[in-house]
Write a protein that holds these residues in place. Structure first.
Motif, PDB file in Angstrom:
ATOM      1  N   TRP A  29     -40.293 103.887  17.533  1.00 45.85           N
ATOM      2  CA  TRP A  29     -39.388 105.036  17.532  1.00 45.85           C
ATOM      3  C   TRP A  29     -38.053 104.697  16.874  1.00 45.85           C
ATOM      4  CZ3 TRP A  29     -41.404 109.483  17.702  1.00 45.85           C
ATOM      5  CH2 TRP A  29     -42.517 109.745  18.495  1.00 45.85           C
ATOM      6  N   HIS A  30     -37.565 103.501  17.109  1.00 42.03           N
ATOM      7  CA  HIS A  30     -36.295 103.085  16.490  1.00 42.03           C
ATOM      8  C   HIS A  30     -36.425 103.095  14.976  1.00 42.03           C
ATOM      9  CE1 HIS A  30     -33.027 100.320  15.305  1.00 42.03           C
ATOM     10  NE2 HIS A  30     -32.396 100.913  16.309  1.00 42.03           N
ATOM     11  N   ALA A  31     -37.539 102.606  14.438  1.00 45.53           N
ATOM     12  CA  ALA A  31     -37.757 102.587  12.997  1.00 45.53           C
ATOM     13  C   ALA A  31     -37.802 103.997  12.433  1.00 45.53           C
ATOM     14  CB  ALA A  31     -39.050 101.844  12.669  1.00 45.53           C
ATOM     15  N   ILE A  32     -38.450 104.902  13.132  1.00 43.51           N
ATOM     16  CA  ILE A  32     -38.542 106.284  12.655  1.00 43.51           C
ATOM     17  C   ILE A  32     -37.164 106.934  12.606  1.00 43.51           C
ATOM     18  CG2 ILE A  32     -39.336 108.590  13.297  1.00 43.51           C
ATOM     19  CD1 ILE A  32     -41.970 107.371  14.086  1.00 43.51           C
ATOM     20  N   VAL A  33     -36.364 106.699  13.624  1.00 39.53           N
ATOM     21  CA  VAL A  33     -35.061 107.359  13.713  1.00 39.53           C
ATOM     22  C   VAL A  33     -34.026 106.717  12.787  1.00 39.53           C
ATOM     23  CG1 VAL A  33     -33.120 107.840  15.270  1.00 39.53           C
ATOM     24  CG2 VAL A  33     -35.459 108.207  16.043  1.00 39.53           C
ATOM     25  N   THR A  34     -34.018 105.398  12.700  1.00 36.42           N
ATOM     26  CA  THR A  34     -32.956 104.725  11.943  1.00 36.42           C
ATOM     27  C   THR A  34     -33.325 104.385  10.503  1.00 36.42           C
ATOM     28  OG1 THR A  34     -33.600 102.549  12.763  1.00 36.42           O
ATOM     29  CG2 THR A  34     -31.922 103.747  14.025  1.00 36.42           C
ATOM     30  N   ASN A  35     -34.599 104.285  10.202  1.00 32.41           N
ATOM     31  CA  ASN A  35     -35.044 103.928   8.845  1.00 32.41           C
ATOM     32  C   ASN A  35     -36.149 104.887   8.410  1.00 32.41           C
ATOM     33  OD1 ASN A  35     -33.676 101.736  10.000  1.00 32.41           O
ATOM     34  ND2 ASN A  35     -34.612 100.313   8.594  1.00 32.41           N
ATOM     35  N   THR A  36     -35.893 106.160   8.514  1.00 32.19           N
ATOM     36  CA  THR A  36     -36.925 107.165   8.278  1.00 32.19           C
ATOM     37  C   THR A  36     -37.555 107.039   6.890  1.00 32.19           C
ATOM     38  OG1 THR A  36     -35.740 108.647   9.760  1.00 32.19           O
ATOM     39  CG2 THR A  36     -37.429 109.627   8.360  1.00 32.19           C
ATOM     40  N   ASP A  37     -36.741 106.942   5.848  1.00 30.76           N
ATOM     41  CA  ASP A  37     -37.280 106.880   4.485  1.00 30.76           C
ATOM     42  C   ASP A  37     -38.134 105.635   4.267  1.00 30.76           C
ATOM     43  OD1 ASP A  37     -36.081 109.290   3.851  1.00 30.76           O
ATOM     44  OD2 ASP A  37     -34.292 108.342   2.997  1.00 30.76           O
ATOM     45  N   ASP A  38     -37.665 104.491   4.763  1.00 28.65           N
ATOM     46  CA  ASP A  38     -38.437 103.247   4.636  1.00 28.65           C
ATOM     47  C   ASP A  38     -39.745 103.350   5.413  1.00 28.65           C
ATOM     48  OD1 ASP A  38     -36.451 102.108   3.077  1.00 28.65           O
ATOM     49  OD2 ASP A  38     -35.481 101.125   4.783  1.00 28.65           O
ATOM     50  N   PHE A  39     -39.681 103.930   6.603  1.00 27.07           N
ATOM     51  CA  PHE A  39     -40.886 104.094   7.417  1.00 27.07           C
ATOM     52  C   PHE A  39     -41.911 104.963   6.696  1.00 27.07           C
ATOM     53  CE2 PHE A  39     -43.524 106.188  10.548  1.00 27.07           C
ATOM     54  CZ  PHE A  39     -43.957 105.117  11.312  1.00 27.07           C
ATOM     55  N   LEU A  40     -41.447 106.080   6.135  1.00 26.45           N
ATOM     56  CA  LEU A  40     -42.358 106.984   5.437  1.00 26.45           C
ATOM     57  C   LEU A  40     -42.960 106.329   4.193  1.00 26.45           C
ATOM     58  CD1 LEU A  40     -40.443 110.367   5.787  1.00 26.45           C
ATOM     59  CD2 LEU A  40     -42.539 109.662   6.971  1.00 26.45           C
ATOM     60  N   ALA A  41     -42.169 105.521   3.499  1.00 24.36           N
ATOM     61  CA  ALA A  41     -42.694 104.807   2.322  1.00 24.36           C
ATOM     62  C   ALA A  41     -43.801 103.848   2.731  1.00 24.36           C
ATOM     63  CB  ALA A  41     -41.568 104.061   1.612  1.00 24.36           C
ATOM     64  N   ALA A  46     -49.915 102.632   3.439  1.00 25.73           N
ATOM     65  CA  ALA A  46     -50.873 102.051   4.369  1.00 25.73           C
ATOM     66  C   ALA A  46     -52.300 102.458   3.992  1.00 25.73           C
ATOM     67  CB  ALA A  46     -50.569 102.495   5.795  1.00 25.73           C
ATOM     68  N   PRO A  47     -53.214 101.477   3.952  1.00 28.55           N
ATOM     69  CA  PRO A  47     -54.612 101.812   3.639  1.00 28.55           C
ATOM     70  C   PRO A  47     -55.236 102.594   4.800  1.00 28.55           C
ATOM     71  CG  PRO A  47     -54.419  99.505   4.230  1.00 28.55           C
ATOM     72  CD  PRO A  47     -53.021 100.055   4.182  1.00 28.55           C
ATOM     73  N   LEU A  48     -56.061 103.559   4.475  1.00 24.80           N
ATOM     74  CA  LEU A  48     -56.783 104.325   5.488  1.00 24.80           C
ATOM     75  C   LEU A  48     -58.118 103.643   5.767  1.00 24.80           C
ATOM     76  CD1 LEU A  48     -56.170 107.963   4.222  1.00 24.80           C
ATOM     77  CD2 LEU A  48     -54.941 106.714   5.994  1.00 24.80           C
ATOM     78  N   THR A  49     -58.466 103.594   7.032  1.00 25.17           N
ATOM     79  CA  THR A  49     -59.741 102.996   7.434  1.00 25.17           C
ATOM     80  C   THR A  49     -60.447 103.945   8.397  1.00 25.17           C
ATOM     81  OG1 THR A  49     -58.860 101.866   9.373  1.00 25.17           O
ATOM     82  CG2 THR A  49     -58.730 100.672   7.263  1.00 25.17           C
ATOM     83  N   ASN A  50     -61.653 103.606   8.754  1.00 24.06           N
ATOM     84  CA  ASN A  50     -62.421 104.412   9.701  1.00 24.06           C
ATOM     85  C   ASN A  50     -62.234 103.929  11.130  1.00 24.06           C
ATOM     86  OD1 ASN A  50     -63.529 106.117   7.787  1.00 24.06           O
ATOM     87  ND2 ASN A  50     -65.161 104.679   7.306  1.00 24.06           N
TER      88      ASN A  50
END
Length: 96
Positions: free
Chosen positions: A74-86, A91-95
């Motif tokens: 949650w801290h990463a989402i709130v404080t580093n939103t753009d970096d988190f989204l990048a 991220a590779p998708l898997t099953n």
């Protein structure tokens, strides 16, 4: 209590409390607390907090968790939103 058909949290959290959002909303309404702040010390996926925020029951949420991995998520989402989204987009998708 029926939960939201579409989860508002990015986490599928074991023991999630999102289904309690309608009850918490009724407590807020009954006590004339709409528009206030909501604090959740063991947020996990923060399903209740996000439901209350996105549906206008509270103006602000304050979340925390004893699990450091959840806290840091949650801290990463709130404080580093753009970096988190990048990172999320790369991220590779898997099953799994």
């Amino acid at each position: 209590m029926a939960g939201n058909p579409k989860p508002l949290t990015p986490l599928r959290y074991p023991g999630g409390k999102g289904a309690f959002a309608p009850f918490v909303k009724s407590v807020i309404e009954t006590n004339h607390l709409k528009g206030g702040h909501y604090m959740e010390p063991f947020a996990g996926g923060a399903g209740v907090a996000l439901d209350l925020l996105f549906n206008g029951y509270v103006s602000d949420i304050h979340i925390n968790d004893a699990d450091l991995a959840i806290y840091h998520f949650w801290h990463a989402i709130v404080t580093n939103t753009d970096d988190f989204l990048a990172l999320l987009q790369q991220a590779p998708l898997t099953n799994y």
